[in-house]
Design an enzyme around this catalytic site. Structure first.
Site, PDB file in Angstrom:
ATOM      1  CB  CYS A  31      12.724   8.322   9.002  1.00 39.66           C
ATOM      2  SG  CYS A  31      11.046   8.255   8.339  1.00 39.66           S
ATOM      3  CD  GLU A  77      10.749  13.244  12.020  1.00 40.38           C
ATOM      4  OE1 GLU A  77      11.583  12.589  11.366  1.00 40.38           O
ATOM      5  OE2 GLU A  77       9.699  12.754  12.461  1.00 40.38           O
ATOM      6  CD  GLU A  95      12.327   4.213   9.466  1.00 33.32           C
ATOM      7  OE1 GLU A  95      11.901   5.276   9.998  1.00 33.32           O
ATOM      8  OE2 GLU A  95      12.762   4.153   8.316  1.00 33.32           O
ATOM      9  CE  LYS A 140      -2.878   3.305   1.454  1.00 35.55           C
ATOM     10  NZ  LYS A 140      -2.427   4.719   1.542  1.00 35.55           N
TER      11      LYS A 140
END
Length: 465
Positions: free
Chosen positions: A273, A371, A239, A166
């Site tokens: 990330c 972030e 993750e 997906k």
């Protein structure tokens, strides 16, 4: 071999995907439904047992053929990726990402995983094996859509699983093209893409026929997947968000580390990330590091990814652009010192935010504590190593971190005190298909890459006797 998608119904609706650098249309992406997902899962369930019985050697051979197929279409895939995601062709960007897809396919094929003898004392013999899970659901992000899809797909296939992918709604075309290419080497139905919305992702995470979910993305979405997967007790590899810290020790050479710091923070225009997102620099060399890093950043051209000269591109979408812009504005309003950037040209097309370095910013400022996931790096002063480590560990995330020093032994001692899944020395974000990678705290759990990554895509079975 399968060379066409499973889901080809004429009734599937589509939506237009736009280039984040220009606003121009890239192509039409299918909008699959939960019913399409069910069909894809059904064919995966049917295809998986035959794939599992082939064994590691035959499955690895297929992955090597898939790598060859990716390399044969490398430029075509890179051009599509650049147009859809925005990242430039050159530098550690689109061509690099496609090359990494081939490299990770080969690494998954070539990593040995032998049965482990646990006990063999003449009376008892116990062996540890890893069996296929069944069908794996792979939910990917928009920042490295092709590469992270391969990180999920390649080891899952190697271990005898079928996979339903997906992709992010922002970058489905890249993933569709990649999977079509990989499928040139695979049996039909084993690997499919369901390009739908949030309802499809939720249905995938809760479906009883899915034995494991692999997800890369935000911590908030990861928590939702944990809840959705609970009733069927799925295995998970998550993750999640990073906000990685870097600590520059007082013995570091500012000029020598400046380019490494830059790429640690600004690879993929900061949309990574495990990018460096908070930089802590000792008072003794603070000004020198700021100066050298600014000099490097000034020289890095940003623009349309299809321009061979550029190495930085736009933010992939408007929502991410606004996050970055708002965080920088908050830092400026607090009195932080902008060394470079912070002044986007709102008249140009595309979601371009200039390379931005912000100095003399407090550790609790939103640009540090949240972030940013974009081309804005806060640089924070510290006076003692204990202070730097305390600040680096203060957040509830811990994907990666880095220590920068002229003395590797000292750097390793500091690294051991940082709460992160990976701590790099004099580099940041350098992943390797041979080396396990995963997060600490709310940056997720489970490991990818290497032997440990393969084990996480199998079910451990002990044969005792």
């Amino acid at each position: 071999m399968n060379t066409t998608p499973i889901l080809t119904q004429d009734s599937v609706s589509t939506r237009t995907i736009f280039n984040p650098a220009t606003g121009e249309p890239v192509g039409e992406a299918p909008v699959h439904t939960v019913a399409d997902l069910q069909h894809s899962i059904d064919v995966a369930v049917a295809a998986q047992p035959g794939w599992a019985t082939l064994g590691h050697e035959a499955r690895s051979a297929a992955l090597l053929k898939a790598a060859d197929a990716v390399e044969a279409r490398a430029e075509e895939l890179a051009q599509l990726l650049s147009r859809e995601q925005g990242k430039p062709l050159n530098g550690p960007n689109a061509r690099f990402e496609v090359g990494a897809c081939a490299a990770w396919l080969r690494a998954a094929a070539g990593t040995p995983l032998e049965a482990e003898t646990l006990v063999d004392d003449g009376e008892t013999r116990a062996e540890l094996h890893y069996r296929p899970i069944g069908v794996v659901g792979a939910i990917g992000p928009w920042n490295w859509p092709m590469m992270i899809t391969v990180w999920q797909v390649a080891p899952a296939l190697r271990m005898g699983n079928a996979v339903v992918v997906k992709p992010s709604e922002y970058t489905p075309l890249s993933v569709l093209a990649l999977v079509e290419t990989i499928n040139e080497a695979l049996p039909e139905g084993l690997l499919t893409v369901v390009s739908g919305g949030r309802d499809v992702g939720e249905a995938l995470a809760s479906h009883p026929s899915i034995g494991k979910i692999m997800f890369t993305g935000s911590t908030a979405t990861g928590k939702a997947i944990i809840k959705s997967s609970a009733d069927t007790v799925k295995r998970l590899t998550l993750e999640l968000g990073g906000n990685d810290a870097g600590i520059v020790l007082p013995d570091a050479d500012p000029k020598a580390i400046a380019e490494g710091l830059f790429w640690g923070a600004f690879i993929n225009t900061g949309q990574t990330c495990a990018a460096l997102k908070r930089l802590y620099v000792h008072d003794d060399i603070y000004d020198a590091v700021c100066e050298e890093l600014t000099n490097v950043a000034k020289a890095m051209p940003m623009g349309n990814g299809l321009d061979e000269n550029n190495v930085l591109g736009p933010l992939q979408n408007k929502a991410q652009y606004e996050i970055v812009a708002n965080l920088v504005e908050a830092a400026k309003a607090s009195g932080a010192r902008v060394l470079l950037g912070g002044n986007p040209d709102t008249d140009q097309p595309g979601y371009f935010y200039p390379t931005t370095l912000v100095a003399d910013v407090d550790n609790d400022n939103p640009l540090v504590a949240e972030e940013q996931f974009g081309p804005a790096l806060p640089i924070i002063r510290y006076s003692t190593i204990d202070e730097a480590i305390q600040k680096a560990n203060a957040l509830d995330v811990g994907l990666g971190a880095s220590v920068w020093s002229s003395d590797p032994a000292t750097a390793r001692n500091v690294a051991a005190r940082i709460q992160a899944g990976t701590v790099w020395i004099n580099k940041h974000g350098a992943v390797d298909p041979r080396i396990p990678f995963g997060g600490a705290k709310q940056s997720g759990y489970g490991l990818e890459f290497g032997v440990e990554g393969l084990k996480h895509l199998g079910v451990p079975q002990v044969i005792n006797g």
